[in-house]
Design an enzyme around this catalytic site. Structure first.
Site, short mmCIF file in Angstrom:
data_model
loop_
_atom_site.label_atom_id
_atom_site.label_comp_id
_atom_site.label_asym_id
_atom_site.label_seq_id
_atom_site.Cartn_x
_atom_site.Cartn_y
_atom_site.Cartn_z
CE LYS A 34 -0.19 -0.37 4.99
NZ LYS A 34 -0.75 -1.20 6.06
CE1 TYR A 252 15.70 30.91 4.50
CE2 TYR A 252 15.73 28.53 4.14
CZ TYR A 252 15.56 29.83 3.66
OH TYR A 252 15.27 30.03 2.34
C1 LIG Z 1 0.08 -2.03 6.63
C2 LIG Z 1 -0.50 -3.26 7.18
C3 LIG Z 1 0.29 -4.41 7.38
C4 LIG Z 1 1.79 -4.39 7.24
O1 LIG Z 1 2.34 -3.78 8.39
P1 LIG Z 1 3.92 -3.65 8.65
O2 LIG Z 1 4.03 -3.08 10.01
O3 LIG Z 1 4.44 -2.72 7.61
O4 LIG Z 1 4.48 -5.01 8.51
C5 LIG Z 1 -0.35 -5.57 7.75
N1 LIG Z 1 -1.70 -5.59 7.97
C6 LIG Z 1 -2.47 -4.50 7.83
C7 LIG Z 1 -3.94 -4.57 8.10
C8 LIG Z 1 -1.90 -3.30 7.46
O5 LIG Z 1 -2.66 -2.21 7.33
#
Ligand SMILES: *Cc1c(COP(=O)(O)O)cnc(C)c1O
Length: 355
Positions: A34, A252
């Site tokens: 994702k 800055y």
């Molecule tokens: C993003 C996600 C994962 C993966 O999590 P990580 O901490 O990156 O391994 C697994 N299950 C769900 C439901 C997620 O949203």
């Protein structure tokens, strides 16, 4: 001279997937890609992880990127709202959808045509998404009564798996077993931390994300200790250097002053590229194999570094902001965030190349 560049190392992805398999042998692996593959490029990552059993994304839009690239494996939608159009797209593209809310049940009840494969998500204690465990029977009955719906299995998510000492994880695992123990279908619980630290969470399908990209999800172990390899190598050139007298301000707000006569370098990356603006003075930058500290404020296009430990660094030399030798987890800790966010926040100005 290329400015900020993120090289994506496919061999590191394959190595990290093998680490998942070492920890959870025989389990199916749905790789979390994702948010554009945690900022690495979802299609690039999915193609490099050709050995994964499936993929997990947030939405239909993200899933279609994978389908359009020709990937035919299961793709699970973790947080997709459902209406008629969404159901049709999910069925047409043979996606799997996680069901966590009554509004989704209503949309599924209206769906006709090709069947939709669903995972039922139970809330075992994180209190973000999922049905109350006490409703497992009812949800299963309602969904199994629908002609155009097929139950793949049961899923939950762990809130505190990154801390092996946290008691919530054991309570979540017990609640999930109690609610799903005797039911048909596959089971999925583990994110990366679950894969690494909670064998009882491996179940049938694991859903690792961050460990595939080479960062540690654990509070008590580094990526190196876990034998994970950095997938992203973020570099930028030294675009200027100068020697300043003692007591001169840099950047800055003049928040940093030279303690002595010293060489100062300017690296061509800033928050406009996604380098965290809150990285404080002292945050390490790798230059010619040496760690040099950031000094002064991060600006949009540039950062400044103390070159006293790299006096021979030349304009045009490439600095590593994170990657092999400088874990993103360290930069994240310095900037009071997590590597997940650093990766996701790179901007389109960064040039990606695939190795
Ligand atoms: C993003 C996600 C994962 C993966 O999590 P990580 O901490 O990156 O391994 C697994 N299950 C769900 C439901 C997620 O949203």
């Amino acid at each position: 001279m290329i400015r900020a560049q993120a090289s994506i190392h496919r061999a590191a992805l394959a190595h990290n997937l093998q680490r998942v398999r070492d920890h959870a042998p025989g389990r199916a692996v749905y790789a979390a890609v994702k948010a554009d593959g945690y900022g690495h490029g979802a299609v690039t990552v999915a193609l490099a992880l050709s050995d994964a059993d499936g993929f997990a994304v947030s939405s239909i839009e993200e899933a279609l990127q994978l389908r359009w690239a020709g990937l035919a494996k299961p793709v699970a939608l973790l947080s997709q709202m459902l209406d008629t159009e969404a159901c049709d797209a999910i069925a047409e593209h043979a996606l799997e959808v996680v069901v966590f809310h009554d509004a989704q049940l209503e949309a599924l009840a209206r769906h006709i045509g090709l069947p939709i494969r669903v995972w039922i998500k139970l809330d075992t204690g994180m209190h973000r998404l999922g049905f109350d465990c006490a409703r497992a029977d009812e949800i299963e009955r309602r969904l199994s009564g629908l002609d155009a719906v097929e139950i793949v299995g049961w899923l939950t998510h762990l809130a505190c798996a990154d801390d092996p000492a946290d008691a919530l994880t054991s309570r979540q695992l017990a609640a999930f077993t109690q609610a799903t123990g005797k039911r048909a279908g596959r089971r999925s619980i583990a994110n990366s931390a679950g894969v690494l630290a909670w064998p009882d969470a491996h179940a049938d399908v694991v859903r690792p994300g961050i460990m595939l990209y080479g960062s540690s999800p654990m509070v008590d172990r580094s990526a190196a200790e876990l034998d994970l390899k950095s997938v992203m190598h973020l570099t930028a050139p030294l675009i200027a250097r100068q020697t300043l007298a003692a007591g001169e301000p840099v950047g800055y707000g003049a928040t940093w002053r030279t303690p002595e006569t010293m060489p100062v370098g300017v690296v061509g990356i800033g928050y406009g590229d996604g380098y965290p603006r809150h990285a404080p003075a002292g945050t390490p930058v790798l230059l010619g194999g040496v760690r040099v500290p950031l000094i002064g404020r991060v600006s949009m296009d540039m950062i400044t570094v103390d070159l006293r430990d790299a006096p021979d660094a030349q304009v045009g030399d490439r600095a590593t902001l994170w990657g092999p030798g400088l874990p993103a987890d360290e930069i994240a800790a310095a900037a009071d965030t997590i590597a997940y966010e650093l990766f996701c926040r790179l901007t389109p100005r960064v040039l990606f190349d695939i190795r």
